[in-house]
Write a protein that holds these residues in place. Structure first.
Motif, short mmCIF file in Angstrom:
data_model
loop_
_atom_site.label_atom_id
_atom_site.label_comp_id
_atom_site.label_asym_id
_atom_site.label_seq_id
_atom_site.Cartn_x
_atom_site.Cartn_y
_atom_site.Cartn_z
N ASN A 1 7.66 -10.53 4.58
CA ASN A 1 7.24 -11.34 5.72
C ASN A 1 5.74 -11.47 5.86
O ASN A 1 5.27 -12.43 6.48
N TYR A 2 4.97 -10.51 5.28
CA TYR A 2 3.53 -10.52 5.51
C TYR A 2 2.73 -10.43 4.21
O TYR A 2 1.77 -11.18 4.03
N THR B 1 11.93 -0.92 6.14
CA THR B 1 10.59 -1.16 6.67
C THR B 1 9.67 -1.78 5.62
O THR B 1 8.95 -2.75 5.90
N GLY B 2 9.70 -1.25 4.39
CA GLY B 2 8.85 -1.78 3.34
C GLY B 2 9.19 -3.20 2.95
O GLY B 2 8.30 -4.05 2.77
N ASN C 1 2.26 -13.52 1.86
CA ASN C 1 1.38 -14.59 2.33
C ASN C 1 -0.06 -14.41 1.87
O ASN C 1 -0.86 -15.34 1.98
N LEU C 2 -0.38 -13.22 1.36
CA LEU C 2 -1.72 -12.98 0.84
C LEU C 2 -1.91 -13.67 -0.50
O LEU C 2 -0.95 -13.95 -1.23
N ARG C 3 -3.16 -13.95 -0.85
CA ARG C 3 -3.45 -14.68 -2.08
C ARG C 3 -3.04 -13.88 -3.31
O ARG C 3 -2.59 -14.45 -4.31
N PHE C 4 -3.16 -12.56 -3.27
CA PHE C 4 -2.81 -11.75 -4.43
C PHE C 4 -1.33 -11.82 -4.75
O PHE C 4 -0.92 -11.75 -5.91
N PHE C 5 -0.48 -11.94 -3.70
CA PHE C 5 0.97 -11.98 -3.90
C PHE C 5 1.51 -13.41 -3.92
O PHE C 5 2.72 -13.59 -4.04
#
Length: 372
Positions: free
Chosen positions: A356-357, A349-350, A360-364
């Motif tokens: 997948n999500y 799950t993690g 996509n964030l700017r931090f990652f």
């Protein structure tokens, strides 16, 4: 002489019918036997009434739903082309066979608990594992048969060693301004005829690279004319060694992989259902969430393997709910369920949510240089 195709069709249909009918008959017979235990053992009207009801239910479902749907799918080929992403056969098995079997398995435990509370008898040490294993095995067998229908059972299927070919232009066919001479398209070898495969795979041709290179030279001589050609970028799976033993051990057939992956995929659900046979589980209210979420996890078997949302559905219907069920079981009853299963659900799950999500964030969002 009877054709092998007809024999294969008859055998598959009989096996699917048996896998659809037998689990329901066995589980409902177990429920009738447990219900008879609450009555006088010398008289068995309740037992035979339960058995007759199970036979009537199976016969009604087979004649009203199973056979008409099977005939409709076999005779109307245009309907099969419209059904994409899910299997109507697996839907019938889950709704009309697996779901009633799980419901009657819970009813058996409730009847046994009522008998033990109203008399001096005690609950059995463990629930019989045969009925639940039969239900899951029958469902997996139907899934395997549905996947095997497109493969021959005798001989090896027609396979091409080179799985992919890229349609487009070579890097040297780019003009000085950096513009490509045409679009690049990726297709499978199955889209080409046999003569194209012979050209790309080099069959009956000792120098296939020269032929492909000559095509690229012709395109380069035309300047900026956007004429696509088949390049020589082909994915090749080389054997690990020239040894005969390694060649034999490295053979892989998709038909054998279907059997392997079908049982590996459902190992987590099988383990969860096995936990329900523990006396601390079926003697308490924990038997309800175990059976309910195990049955919910089987819903994803309706989807076909090539559906893009299959991974997300597997996480939502199996791994994510199993985290809370296993945490509750370990907190309330101890380590009656393997801790490895809990780690598996958390990691799956993690990793699914992160890759997948979250990335996509700017931090990652970090650009990494690949090692090749």
């Amino acid at each position: 002489m009877v054709s092998s195709r007809l024999v294969k069709l008859v055998v598959f249909e009989l096996l699917e019918l048996a896998a659809f009918s037998v689990p329901t008959l066995v589980v409902m017979e177990q429920f009738a036997a447990a219900l008879q235990g609450t009555r006088n053992k010398n008289e068995k009207p309740v037992y035979w009434l339960g058995v007759s009801c199970s036979i009537a239910y199976v016969a009604l479902v087979v004649l009203v739903v199973w056979v008409p749907v099977k005939v409709l799918l076999y005779r109307k080929h245009h309907l099969q082309a419209k059904i994409r992403g899910w299997s109507p056969v697996m839907l019938m098995c889950v709704v009309l066979s697996t779901l009633p079997c799980f419901a009657f398995s819970i009813a058996v435990t409730e009847v046994q608990k009522s008998v033990s509370s109203s008399s001096t008898s005690t609950l059995p040490e463990t629930l019989p594992d045969f009925q639940v294993s039969l239900v899951l095995t029958s469902l997996i067998i139907v899934d395997i048969i549905e996947k095997l229908r497109k493969y021959p059972l005798r001989g090896r299927p027609v396979q091409v060693r080179y799985s992919k070919v890229y349609l487009g232009f070579r890097p040297e066919n780019i003009d000085p301004k950096g513009q490509s001479l045409g679009p690049a398209v990726t297709e499978s070898l199955d889209d080409f005829n046999y003569s194209d495969r012979r050209l790309l795979t080099g069959e009956d041709d000792p120098q296939p690279q020269q032929q492909i290179r000559s095509v690229s030279e012709q395109v380069a001589s035309k300047g900026s004319t956007p004429t696509p050609f088949r390049s020589q970028v082909i994915n090749v799976e080389e054997p690990p060694s020239n040894s005969r033993v390694m060649r034999v051990m490295s053979r892989q057939d998709e038909r054998a992989q279907i059997f392997l992956m079908s049982f590996v995929t459902w190992s987590d659900t099988i383990e969860m259902v096995r936990v329900a046979g523990h006396p601390a589980v079926f003697g308490s209210a924990w038997v309800f969430p175990v059976y309910i979420f195990s049955c919910v996890s089987l819903i994803r078997i309706i989807l076909l393997p090539n559906v893009p949302v299959l991974g997300a559905v597997g996480v939502v219907l199996q791994d994510f709910p199993f985290i809370f069920v296993r945490l509750g079981l370990i907190a309330a009853l101890g380590t009656i369920t393997p801790v490895l299963g809990l780690f598996k659900n958390i990691l799956v799950t993690g990793s699914f949510i992160y890759f997948n999500y979250f990335i996509n964030l700017r931090f990652f969002s970090v650009t990494e240089t690949l090692p090749f």
